[in-house]
Write a protein that holds these residues in place. Sequence first.
Motif, PDB file in Angstrom:
ATOM      1  N   VAL A 129       0.837  -1.210   0.000  1.00 20.84           N
ATOM      2  CA  VAL A 129       0.000   0.000   0.000  1.00 20.84           C
ATOM      3  C   VAL A 129       0.869   1.256   0.000  1.00 20.84           C
ATOM      4  CG1 VAL A 129      -1.902  -1.170   1.201  1.00 20.84           C
ATOM      5  CG2 VAL A 129      -0.225   0.137   2.514  1.00 20.84           C
ATOM      6  N   ASN A 130       0.252   2.401  -0.227  1.00 21.21           N
ATOM      7  CA  ASN A 130       0.971   3.686  -0.276  1.00 21.21           C
ATOM      8  C   ASN A 130       1.832   3.887   0.951  1.00 21.21           C
ATOM      9  OD1 ASN A 130      -1.802   3.827  -1.096  1.00 21.21           O
ATOM     10  ND2 ASN A 130      -1.417   5.935  -1.692  1.00 21.21           N
ATOM     11  N   SER A 132       4.221   2.397   2.302  1.00 21.10           N
ATOM     12  CA  SER A 132       4.671   1.315   3.186  1.00 21.10           C
ATOM     13  C   SER A 132       6.199   1.213   3.206  1.00 21.10           C
ATOM     14  CB  SER A 132       4.049  -0.018   2.767  1.00 21.10           C
ATOM     15  OG  SER A 132       4.463  -0.378   1.468  1.00 21.10           O
ATOM     16  N   GLY A 133       6.840   1.773   2.177  1.00 21.35           N
ATOM     17  CA  GLY A 133       8.308   1.722   2.146  1.00 21.35           C
ATOM     18  C   GLY A 133       8.866   0.943   0.969  1.00 21.35           C
ATOM     19  N   LYS A 134       8.064   0.739  -0.066  1.00 16.81           N
ATOM     20  CA  LYS A 134       8.501  -0.051  -1.236  1.00 16.81           C
ATOM     21  C   LYS A 134       9.749   0.532  -1.890  1.00 16.81           C
ATOM     22  CE  LYS A 134       4.512   0.662  -3.163  1.00 16.81           C
ATOM     23  NZ  LYS A 134       3.887   1.289  -1.987  1.00 16.81           N
ATOM     24  N   THR A 135       9.668   1.821  -2.227  1.00 11.80           N
ATOM     25  CA  THR A 135      10.757   2.450  -2.974  1.00 11.80           C
ATOM     26  C   THR A 135      12.047   2.466  -2.152  1.00 11.80           C
ATOM     27  OG1 THR A 135       9.105   3.768  -4.136  1.00 11.80           O
ATOM     28  CG2 THR A 135      11.376   4.549  -4.236  1.00 11.80           C
ATOM     29  N   THR A 136      11.915   2.830  -0.895  1.00 10.32           N
ATOM     30  CA  THR A 136      13.071   2.843   0.005  1.00 10.32           C
ATOM     31  C   THR A 136      13.685   1.447   0.120  1.00 10.32           C
ATOM     32  OG1 THR A 136      11.930   4.566   1.250  1.00 10.32           O
ATOM     33  CG2 THR A 136      13.783   3.503   2.346  1.00 10.32           C
ATOM     34  N   ARG A 161       3.105   8.823 -10.041  1.00  8.68           N
ATOM     35  CA  ARG A 161       3.536  10.122  -9.544  1.00  8.68           C
ATOM     36  C   ARG A 161       4.935  10.411 -10.084  1.00  8.68           C
ATOM     37  NH1 ARG A 161       5.013  10.308  -4.388  1.00  8.68           N
ATOM     38  NH2 ARG A 161       5.411   8.090  -4.326  1.00  8.68           N
ATOM     39  N   GLN A 167      12.476   9.980  -6.843  1.00  4.35           N
ATOM     40  CA  GLN A 167      12.889   9.351  -5.579  1.00  4.35           C
ATOM     41  C   GLN A 167      13.692   8.076  -5.867  1.00  4.35           C
ATOM     42  OE1 GLN A 167       9.559   7.802  -3.407  1.00  4.35           O
ATOM     43  NE2 GLN A 167      10.761   7.306  -1.575  1.00  4.35           N
ATOM     44  N   LYS A 275       9.964   0.235   9.024  1.00  3.53           N
ATOM     45  CA  LYS A 275       9.674   1.200  10.099  1.00  3.53           C
ATOM     46  C   LYS A 275       9.562   0.533  11.474  1.00  3.53           C
ATOM     47  CE  LYS A 275       7.180   3.752   6.568  1.00  3.53           C
ATOM     48  NZ  LYS A 275       6.075   4.606   6.196  1.00  3.53           N
ATOM     49  N   ASP A 277      11.877   0.645  13.466  1.00  3.64           N
ATOM     50  CA  ASP A 277      12.489   1.623  14.364  1.00  3.64           C
ATOM     51  C   ASP A 277      11.380   2.566  14.808  1.00  3.64           C
ATOM     52  OD1 ASP A 277      12.520   2.206  11.498  1.00  3.64           O
ATOM     53  OD2 ASP A 277      13.203   4.202  12.079  1.00  3.64           O
ATOM     54  N   VAL A 301      14.792  -0.637   9.458  1.00  5.60           N
ATOM     55  CA  VAL A 301      14.988  -0.016  10.770  1.00  5.60           C
ATOM     56  C   VAL A 301      15.482   1.424  10.637  1.00  5.60           C
ATOM     57  CG1 VAL A 301      15.312  -2.160  12.056  1.00  5.60           C
ATOM     58  CG2 VAL A 301      17.279  -1.137  10.921  1.00  5.60           C
TER      59      VAL A 301
HETATM   60  N1  LIG Z   1      11.858   5.175   9.959  1.00  2.00           N
HETATM   61  C1  LIG Z   1      11.740   4.507   8.822  1.00  2.00           C
HETATM   62  N2  LIG Z   1      11.230   5.095   7.745  1.00  2.00           N
HETATM   63  C2  LIG Z   1      11.110   4.382   6.611  1.00  2.00           C
HETATM   64  C3  LIG Z   1      11.517   3.025   6.531  1.00  2.00           C
HETATM   65  N3  LIG Z   1      11.257   2.592   5.265  1.00  2.00           N
HETATM   66  C4  LIG Z   1      10.723   3.637   4.605  1.00  2.00           C
HETATM   67  N4  LIG Z   1      10.629   4.720   5.411  1.00  2.00           N
HETATM   68  C5  LIG Z   1      10.096   6.057   5.113  1.00  2.00           C
HETATM   69  O1  LIG Z   1       8.716   5.930   4.795  1.00  2.00           O
HETATM   70  C6  LIG Z   1       8.334   6.878   3.808  1.00  2.00           C
HETATM   71  C7  LIG Z   1       7.665   6.175   2.640  1.00  2.00           C
HETATM   72  O2  LIG Z   1       8.613   5.337   2.025  1.00  2.00           O
HETATM   73  P1  LIG Z   1       8.557   4.989   0.480  1.00  2.00           P
HETATM   74  O3  LIG Z   1       9.682   4.084   0.203  1.00  2.00           O
HETATM   75  O4  LIG Z   1       8.423   6.222  -0.335  1.00  2.00           O
HETATM   76  O5  LIG Z   1       7.192   4.194   0.442  1.00  2.00           O
HETATM   77  P2  LIG Z   1       6.420   3.651  -0.860  1.00  2.00           P
HETATM   78  O6  LIG Z   1       5.766   2.384  -0.450  1.00  2.00           O
HETATM   79  O7  LIG Z   1       7.324   3.587  -2.012  1.00  2.00           O
HETATM   80  O8  LIG Z   1       5.332   4.800  -1.029  1.00  2.00           O
HETATM   81  P3  LIG Z   1       4.406   5.057  -2.330  1.00  2.00           P
HETATM   82  O9  LIG Z   1       5.299   5.008  -3.507  1.00  2.00           O
HETATM   83  O10 LIG Z   1       3.810   6.376  -2.074  1.00  2.00           O
HETATM   84  O11 LIG Z   1       3.401   3.985  -2.325  1.00  2.00           O
HETATM   85  C8  LIG Z   1       9.611   7.604   3.423  1.00  2.00           C
HETATM   86  O12 LIG Z   1       9.676   8.802   4.122  1.00  2.00           O
HETATM   87  C9  LIG Z   1      10.711   6.664   3.886  1.00  2.00           C
HETATM   88  O13 LIG Z   1      11.901   7.350   4.196  1.00  2.00           O
HETATM   89  C10 LIG Z   1      12.057   2.401   7.716  1.00  2.00           C
HETATM   90  O14 LIG Z   1      12.409   1.228   7.766  1.00  2.00           O
HETATM   91  N5  LIG Z   1      12.143   3.194   8.820  1.00  2.00           N
END
Ligand SMILES: Nc1nc2c(ncn2[C@@H]2O[C@H](COP(=O)(O)OP(=O)(O)OP(=O)(O)O)[C@@H](O)[C@H]2O)c(=O)[nH]1
Length: 325
Positions: A129-130, A132-136, A161, A167, A275, A277, A301
């Motif tokens: 889902v949006n 959740s941290g996929k890209t990271t 987007r 990113q 997340k 952490d 983390v």
């Molecule tokens: N503290 C913390 N933040 C995290 C972690 N993984 C991701 N984030 C943060 O969570 C936010 C969303 O992360 P994204 O990777 O953009 O998530 P996404 O699933 O790609 O989001 P969408 O593309 O919008 O669906 C960002 O600000 C990241 O820095 C983690 O393990 N710990």
Amino acid sequence: MSFFSKLRKKLLKSSSRLGEGLEAIVDEGESQPSDTPATSTPPQQPHHKRVLDDAMLESLEELLISADMGVDTALRVTANMAEGRFGKKMDANEIRRLLADEIARIMEPVAKPMPLYSKRPQVVLVVGVNGSGKTTTIGKLASQFVDAGKSVIIAAGDTFRAAAVEQLQVWGERAGVPVMTAPEGSDPASLAFDAMTRAEAEGVDLLLIDTAGRLQNRADLMEELAKIVRVIRKKDETAPHNTLLVLDATTGQNALNQVEIFQQVADVTGLVMTKLDGTAKGGVLVALADRFGLPIHAIGVGEQIDDLAPFDPREFAAALTGLET
Ligand SMILES: Nc1nc2c(ncn2[C@@H]2O[C@H](COP(=O)(O)OP(=O)(O)OP(=O)(O)O)[C@@H](O)[C@H]2O)c(=O)[nH]1
Ligand SMILES: [Mg+2]
């Protein structure tokens, strides 16, 4: 600082919640009137003990539920803790150790790194889902695979987007990995197809495909995901070889619903929990393991490139319960 003490520090919120809760439960028992007459024990007794009885088990259940372990799992865990020990006096540390053992036992079968195959390219589809941290997670994974000597391409399948593409490009630069992109609003399936073509031509080891954050009730986005899979399979019918569902630990029990929904639309092969952490909801990982048994490949983390840790059940259980190892 060792890696694990760093991890422990990062998981501190969960551990302090559970750890302090355990102390409180034992102390609560202490303050109740006792039928054993006071002996000549010193006033500052270092180890409070409490009888493991129904009342205490109930308090434990509540504590585990408050740490997002879910009702079913909390009941199972406390029942197992009580087995053979009911009526015994225990101190907070004994209970903590018992709880940590029980959690580790549930988590051990699911703690598996993402499997690597000899297939080239190994296609890794990343869903969730949006936010959740996929890209990271893709950025962190790419960096780890590069460090392990693998060649990697990332496909920016989130064409929803424009910011998502930028990113991912930043992450690609950090990891030293090419990022394939497509114009905003274009069909992610066609990008996935192009990425497959390039990955095959270049003989890269891994192709990581990012996807747009999908709201579970957005049927069109779900259909988009199914289409990406269909298109990849035109190139390689065994692909995707891994479908990683990225879950945000701070969403707590909602993560369970997300697994259910995504299992219906994608062949989820493993989980990454981000997340961890700074959340007191780490217990949801135990509920996930107990309910679905899907492999947990890694945990996030932090927001930095090296903040993706392998999932170690003993370390996790110790951190969650505040156990000193
Ligand atoms: N503290 C913390 N933040 C995290 C972690 N993984 C991701 N984030 C943060 O969570 C936010 C969303 O992360 P994204 O990777 O953009 O998530 P996404 O699933 O790609 O989001 P969408 O593309 O919008 O669906 C960002 O600000 C990241 O820095 C983690 O393990 N710990
Ligand atoms: Mg994203």
